[in-house]
Motif scaffolding. Structure first.
Motif, PDB file in Angstrom:
ATOM      1  N   GLU A 293      -1.346  11.729  11.388  1.00  0.00           N
ATOM      2  CA  GLU A 293      -2.457  11.087  11.007  1.00  0.00           C
ATOM      3  C   GLU A 293      -2.529  10.771   9.479  1.00  0.00           C
ATOM      4  N   THR A 294      -2.798   9.361   9.350  1.00  0.00           N
ATOM      5  CA  THR A 294      -2.848   8.797   7.839  1.00  0.00           C
ATOM      6  C   THR A 294      -3.966   9.386   7.030  1.00  0.00           C
ATOM      7  N   VAL A 295      -3.966  10.209   6.354  1.00  0.00           N
ATOM      8  CA  VAL A 295      -5.190  10.928   5.451  1.00  0.00           C
ATOM      9  C   VAL A 295      -5.541  10.191   4.242  1.00  0.00           C
ATOM     10  N   GLN A 296      -4.568   9.654   3.362  1.00  0.00           N
ATOM     11  CA  GLN A 296      -4.799   8.656   2.288  1.00  0.00           C
ATOM     12  C   GLN A 296      -4.018   7.276   2.231  1.00  0.00           C
ATOM     13  N   SER A 297      -4.649   6.505   1.544  1.00  0.00           N
ATOM     14  CA  SER A 297      -4.117   5.125   1.669  1.00  0.00           C
ATOM     15  C   SER A 297      -4.481   4.520   0.327  1.00  0.00           C
ATOM     16  N   GLY A 298      -3.808   3.819  -0.295  1.00  0.00           N
ATOM     17  CA  GLY A 298      -4.138   3.054  -1.394  1.00  0.00           C
ATOM     18  C   GLY A 298      -3.398   2.046  -1.898  1.00  0.00           C
ATOM     19  N   ASN A 299      -3.894   1.184  -2.858  1.00  0.00           N
ATOM     20  CA  ASN A 299      -3.252   0.199  -3.553  1.00  0.00           C
ATOM     21  C   ASN A 299      -3.464  -0.060  -5.172  1.00  0.00           C
ATOM     22  N   ILE A 300      -2.519  -0.301  -5.981  1.00  0.00           N
ATOM     23  CA  ILE A 300      -2.721  -0.285  -7.319  1.00  0.00           C
ATOM     24  C   ILE A 300      -3.995  -1.285  -7.834  1.00  0.00           C
TER      25      ILE A 300
ATOM     26  N   ASP B 292       0.985  -1.144   0.026  1.00  0.00           N
ATOM     27  CA  ASP B 292      -0.091   0.187   0.052  1.00  0.00           C
ATOM     28  C   ASP B 292       0.768   1.298  -0.149  1.00  0.00           C
ATOM     29  N   PHE B 293       0.210   2.156  -0.543  1.00  0.00           N
ATOM     30  CA  PHE B 293       1.136   3.801  -0.346  1.00  0.00           C
ATOM     31  C   PHE B 293       0.029   4.366   0.538  1.00  0.00           C
ATOM     32  N   SER B 294       0.687   5.483   1.253  1.00  0.00           N
ATOM     33  CA  SER B 294      -0.062   6.295   2.281  1.00  0.00           C
ATOM     34  C   SER B 294       0.569   7.671   2.277  1.00  0.00           C
TER      35      SER B 294
ATOM     36  N   LEU C  39       3.162  19.261   8.188  1.00  0.00           N
ATOM     37  CA  LEU C  39       4.005  18.144   7.916  1.00  0.00           C
ATOM     38  C   LEU C  39       3.370  16.834   7.149  1.00  0.00           C
ATOM     39  N   LEU C  40       3.814  16.863   5.932  1.00  0.00           N
ATOM     40  CA  LEU C  40       3.330  15.683   5.019  1.00  0.00           C
ATOM     41  C   LEU C  40       4.431  14.503   4.837  1.00  0.00           C
ATOM     42  N   ILE C  41       4.140  13.332   5.118  1.00  0.00           N
ATOM     43  CA  ILE C  41       5.218  12.063   4.873  1.00  0.00           C
ATOM     44  C   ILE C  41       4.545  11.403   4.078  1.00  0.00           C
ATOM     45  N   MET C  42       5.264  10.986   3.031  1.00  0.00           N
ATOM     46  CA  MET C  42       4.679   9.817   2.207  1.00  0.00           C
ATOM     47  C   MET C  42       5.466   8.385   2.465  1.00  0.00           C
ATOM     48  N   PHE C  43       4.535   7.398   2.325  1.00  0.00           N
ATOM     49  CA  PHE C  43       5.093   5.848   2.726  1.00  0.00           C
ATOM     50  C   PHE C  43       4.693   5.033   1.610  1.00  0.00           C
ATOM     51  N   TRP C  44       5.714   3.824   1.325  1.00  0.00           N
ATOM     52  CA  TRP C  44       5.431   2.949   0.638  1.00  0.00           C
ATOM     53  C   TRP C  44       5.638   1.839   1.381  1.00  0.00           C
ATOM     54  N   GLY C  45       4.498   1.251   1.900  1.00  0.00           N
ATOM     55  CA  GLY C  45       4.442   0.027   2.846  1.00  0.00           C
ATOM     56  C   GLY C  45       4.777   0.784   4.009  1.00  0.00           C
ATOM     57  N   GLU C  46       5.662   0.042   4.893  1.00  0.00           N
ATOM     58  CA  GLU C  46       6.081   0.819   6.092  1.00  0.00           C
ATOM     59  C   GLU C  46       7.378   1.768   6.227  1.00  0.00           C
ATOM     60  N   GLN C  47       7.847   1.879   4.711  1.00  0.00           N
ATOM     61  CA  GLN C  47       8.947   2.586   4.550  1.00  0.00           C
ATOM     62  C   GLN C  47       8.811   4.224   4.207  1.00  0.00           C
ATOM     63  N   GLU C  48       9.364   5.077   4.779  1.00  0.00           N
ATOM     64  CA  GLU C  48       9.223   6.463   4.630  1.00  0.00           C
ATOM     65  C   GLU C  48       9.931   6.919   3.279  1.00  0.00           C
ATOM     66  N   LYS C  49       9.409   7.692   2.283  1.00  0.00           N
ATOM     67  CA  LYS C  49      10.037   7.712   0.961  1.00  0.00           C
ATOM     68  C   LYS C  49      10.474   9.252   1.014  1.00  0.00           C
TER      69      LYS C  49
END
Length: 206
Positions: free
Chosen positions: A140-147, A132-134, A189-199
């Motif tokens: 607070e997680t505001v968006q999460s999705g999967n292709i 998932d990406f989020s 503050l915005l943080i983008m994640f790929w799975g559990e990994q901060e990108k």
């Protein structure tokens, strides 16, 4: 890393289309951004306009075309890198433009409206389904999705773009945003994640 064209697809997740009161498209909706809209999420401040109404975040997977696309090209053969990105949108302005039947460029192409993480090697379409990406805003997680939730998959997007515009090395594609888009404010503050990994992360100044 050379970036030539920025292509984007709108309404590519059904729940996102519905949350904005839009119909679910039967064929891909494309728009583009100028390269001057591009910046990177490297723990810096990103400045957004203060006088143009509400600005919404739209988290997306971004594909990097590493080879010229030809008829019959497959995603895993021509996409060499990927990243996460935010397509910032001047929502009030976009609504006005849509109501008048005008193009979206002024609402989508302003400076710093395309924020990217650093690119990493594309693992293949099947591997992307496993993560998932989020987007996390102020903790607070505001968006999460999967292709797997996409209306039009990577291959369909690339086929359409190739047929209509052409795709070559250096082109990037914003592939659509899942539900949960919403407004941003000064010092978010915005943080983008790929799975559990901060990108990537950054702070907004408005």
């Amino acid at each position: 890393m050379n970036i030539r064209n920025i292509f984007c697809i709108g309404r590519n997740y059904a729940d996102h289309a519905k949350e904005l009161g839009n119909t679910v498209p039967k064929s891909p909706i494309f728009f583009s951004k100028p390269t001057h809209s591009l910046t990177f999420a490297n723990r810096q401040e990103v400045s957004l306009p203060s006088d143009k109404g509400e600005i919404h975040h739209e988290l997306e997977i971004v594909l990097y075309i590493g080879k010229k696309v030809k008829d019959g090209s497959q995603v895993d053969d021509v996409v060499t890198k990927m990243s996460l990105g935010i397509d910032f949108t001047l929502r009030n302005l976009q609504t006005k433009l849509k109501n008048h039947g005008y193009p979206w460029l002024r609402a989508k192409g302003f400076r710093n409206s395309a924020v990217l993480t650093n690119f990493w090697d594309f693992p293949g379409t099947q591997s992307c389904q496993l993560n998932d990406f989020s987007l996390v805003k102020n903790g607070e997680t505001v968006q999460s999705g999967n292709i797997q939730e996409m209306i039009f998959d990577f291959q369909t997007i690339i086929n359409h773009l190739h047929n209509e515009f052409g795709l070559d090395e250096g082109d990037i594609i914003f592939t659509g945003t899942p539900e949960g888009v919403g407004p941003v404010s000064n010092q978010d503050l915005l943080i983008m994640f790929w799975g559990e990994q901060e990108k990537g992360r950054f702070v907004i100044t408005i």
